[in-house]
Design a protein around this motif. Structure first.
Motif, short mmCIF file in Angstrom:
data_model
loop_
_atom_site.label_atom_id
_atom_site.label_comp_id
_atom_site.label_asym_id
_atom_site.label_seq_id
_atom_site.Cartn_x
_atom_site.Cartn_y
_atom_site.Cartn_z
N LEU A 154 0.92 -1.27 -0.02
CA LEU A 154 -0.04 0.09 0.00
C LEU A 154 0.82 1.37 0.07
O LEU A 154 1.39 1.62 0.89
N HIS A 155 0.93 1.96 -1.10
CA HIS A 155 1.74 3.12 -1.30
C HIS A 155 0.79 4.42 -0.96
O HIS A 155 -0.40 4.46 -1.57
N LEU A 156 1.21 5.21 -0.24
CA LEU A 156 0.51 6.47 0.36
C LEU A 156 1.18 7.43 -0.35
O LEU A 156 2.32 7.94 -0.29
N GLU A 157 0.32 8.16 -1.31
CA GLU A 157 0.76 9.41 -1.97
C GLU A 157 0.38 10.73 -1.56
O GLU A 157 -0.98 10.87 -0.93
N ASN A 158 1.15 11.67 -1.47
CA ASN A 158 0.87 12.97 -1.00
C ASN A 158 -0.16 13.79 -2.35
O ASN A 158 -0.74 14.71 -1.95
N GLU A 159 0.08 13.40 -3.43
CA GLU A 159 -0.61 13.86 -4.60
C GLU A 159 -1.01 12.84 -5.48
O GLU A 159 -0.56 12.30 -6.46
N ILE A 160 -2.22 12.24 -4.96
CA ILE A 160 -2.71 10.87 -5.69
C ILE A 160 -3.09 11.35 -7.35
O ILE A 160 -3.11 10.39 -8.23
N GLU A 161 -3.64 12.30 -7.52
CA GLU A 161 -3.96 12.90 -8.79
C GLU A 161 -2.65 12.51 -9.85
O GLU A 161 -3.08 12.22 -10.95
N HIS A 162 -1.64 12.70 -9.72
CA HIS A 162 -0.62 12.60 -10.71
C HIS A 162 -0.42 11.05 -10.91
O HIS A 162 -0.27 10.54 -12.07
N LYS A 163 -0.61 10.15 -9.91
CA LYS A 163 -0.51 8.74 -10.15
C LYS A 163 -1.71 8.41 -10.87
O LYS A 163 -1.60 7.42 -11.45
N ILE A 164 -2.99 8.83 -10.66
CA ILE A 164 -4.27 8.35 -11.42
C ILE A 164 -4.03 8.74 -12.85
O ILE A 164 -4.52 7.83 -13.60
N TRP A 165 -3.43 10.01 -13.12
CA TRP A 165 -3.27 10.23 -14.53
C TRP A 165 -2.22 9.40 -15.04
O TRP A 165 -2.21 9.02 -16.56
N TYR A 166 -1.02 9.04 -14.35
CA TYR A 166 -0.12 8.20 -14.88
C TYR A 166 -0.80 6.99 -15.17
O TYR A 166 -0.54 6.59 -16.61
N LYS A 167 -1.42 6.29 -14.51
CA LYS A 167 -2.07 4.80 -14.73
C LYS A 167 -3.10 5.04 -16.06
O LYS A 167 -3.21 4.29 -16.65
N LEU A 168 -3.89 6.22 -15.97
CA LEU A 168 -4.58 6.50 -17.10
C LEU A 168 -3.81 6.50 -18.31
O LEU A 168 -4.62 5.95 -19.42
N ILE A 207 -3.48 16.45 -22.76
CA ILE A 207 -4.67 16.66 -22.19
C ILE A 207 -4.64 16.87 -20.41
O ILE A 207 -4.83 17.71 -19.77
N ALA A 208 -3.72 16.01 -20.14
CA ALA A 208 -3.30 15.94 -18.52
C ALA A 208 -2.63 17.30 -18.39
O ALA A 208 -2.89 17.74 -17.17
N GLN A 209 -1.75 17.95 -19.20
CA GLN A 209 -1.14 19.08 -18.91
C GLN A 209 -2.45 20.22 -18.77
O GLN A 209 -2.22 21.04 -18.10
N HIS A 210 -3.37 20.17 -19.47
CA HIS A 210 -4.40 21.19 -19.37
C HIS A 210 -5.45 20.87 -18.24
O HIS A 210 -5.78 21.90 -17.66
N GLU A 211 -4.99 19.91 -17.68
CA GLU A 211 -5.83 19.39 -16.20
C GLU A 211 -5.14 19.84 -15.02
O GLU A 211 -5.19 19.59 -14.06
N GLY A 212 -3.75 20.22 -15.67
CA GLY A 212 -2.75 20.77 -14.44
C GLY A 212 -2.04 19.59 -13.99
O GLY A 212 -1.35 19.70 -12.78
N ILE A 213 -1.66 18.72 -14.46
CA ILE A 213 -0.98 17.33 -14.11
C ILE A 213 0.32 17.25 -15.19
O ILE A 213 0.32 16.73 -16.51
N PRO A 214 1.30 17.79 -14.89
CA PRO A 214 2.49 17.86 -15.61
C PRO A 214 3.31 16.38 -15.59
O PRO A 214 3.36 15.77 -14.81
N PHE A 215 3.74 16.28 -16.74
CA PHE A 215 4.59 15.09 -17.16
C PHE A 215 5.84 15.77 -17.89
O PHE A 215 6.18 16.59 -18.57
N SER A 216 7.10 14.70 -17.68
CA SER A 216 8.23 14.90 -18.21
C SER A 216 8.19 14.81 -19.91
O SER A 216 7.36 14.26 -20.44
N GLN A 217 9.12 15.63 -20.47
CA GLN A 217 9.04 15.32 -22.13
C GLN A 217 9.11 14.00 -22.49
O GLN A 217 8.95 13.41 -23.59
N SER A 218 9.85 13.09 -21.62
CA SER A 218 9.91 11.74 -22.20
C SER A 218 9.00 10.62 -21.57
O SER A 218 9.06 9.52 -21.76
#
Length: 290
Positions: A154-168, A207-218
């Motif tokens: 069970l991993h506890l996340e301080n910002e779960i939204e980023h993890k949710i979008w990554y899995k999406l 789309i994630a970036q427009h939702e305020g969820i940044p990801f690396s260029q890679s």
């Protein structure tokens, strides 16, 4: 002692039950009482897992993991008032992202699930991983401490939204490609399918970036590298559902991403086409079930 229920004896729910079997108060619930055969793919070891009937349960639980398919949530909701108390914690252990407003009376958490398995009839095969990511707070910290000695990670996340979008994003690429091609992970040996998968991911990242969820260029290359590590014959949950003519979790994955694009007035042709085609299958499969 914390009482735990798992609703949904599919691949994810059954794997959760096995991961928690060292904990003394765990109940796996389904539409009817039955016995499943659980197989660990790496060792071929099997064990019997009892499933109790959800409609007949009289217990109130402290923690409820809901592991049914996302389109089956409406069938579970009527049972929750009889299974919960004012401090019950509900964890959605499903693919995609849900509208949590329908759980407004409850203390609910969206989990990011990393459990790979397959259910055929009464036989569940677990391939790899027994991991959930959920938002960190004082309640989930207590839960993590309670379950620390079990096999569930069970991993506890301080910002779960980023993890949710990554899995999406991970689901968007491989689930879409395997489902629409009706092929396993080996489909990505085809260069044209690789390009199509990359286009889907590129749109998803925008789309994630427009939702305020940044990801690396890679990020697209990183996810494609993950896919390269999949065994050729490995299917996704959406692949197995479409092969078996079952409804799909399309509204919680491709649909959620597509609706986010619509909110931002973004034109995303690859995702729009994928969502349209998969939704068509989903509606047809629902009609066949009814």
């Amino acid at each position: 002692m914390t009482k735990i229920a798992i609703i949904g004896p599919g691949a994810v729910g059954t794997s959760l039950a096995v991961a928690l079997q060292d904990y003394p108060h765990v109940t796996l619930l389904g539409r009817r009482a039955t016995t499943l055969i659980y197989e660990e793919a790496k060792t071929s070891e099997t064990q019997s897992i009892a499933v109790q009937a959800l409609p007949k349960t009289t217990e109130r639980y402290d923690v409820i993991f809901i592991a049914v398919k996302t389109y089956q949530l409406d069938s579970v909701l009527p049972y929750l008032p009889h299974m919960t108390h004012d401090k019950t914690c509900i964890i959605l252990a499903q693919n995609g992202y849900q509208n949590l407003q329908q759980f407004a009376p409850y203390r609910v958490y969206q989990a990011v699930v990393y459990i790979s398995g397959q259910k055929q009839g009464n036989h569940v095969t677990h391939f790899r991983d027994q991991v959930l990511h959920i938002q960190r707070d004082h309640i989930t910290e207590q839960l993590a401490e309670t379950l620390a000695h079990t096999q569930l990670i069970l991993h506890l996340e301080n910002e779960i939204e980023h993890k949710i979008w990554y899995k999406l994003l991970v689901n968007l690429g491989i689930n879409t490609i395997t489902a629409l091609s009706r092929d396993t992970a080996q489909v990505l040996k085809n260069k044209a399918m690789v390009q199509l998968c990359e286009h889907l991911l590129q749109e998803g990242v925008a789309i994630a970036q427009h939702e305020g969820i940044p990801f690396s260029q890679s990020i697209v290359k990183d996810i494609m590298k993950i896919y390269q590590g999949y065994p050729d014959q490995m299917g996704t949950s959406m692949y197995y559902d479409i092969i078996n003519n079952q409804p799909l979790e399309v509204d919680a994955i491709q649909g959620y991403i597509y609706r986010a694009a619509t909110r931002h007035q973004l034109k995303m042709p690859y995702i729009e086409m994928a969502y349209t085609l998969l939704s068509h299958h989903h509606q047809n499969a629902l009609q066949l079930q009814n």
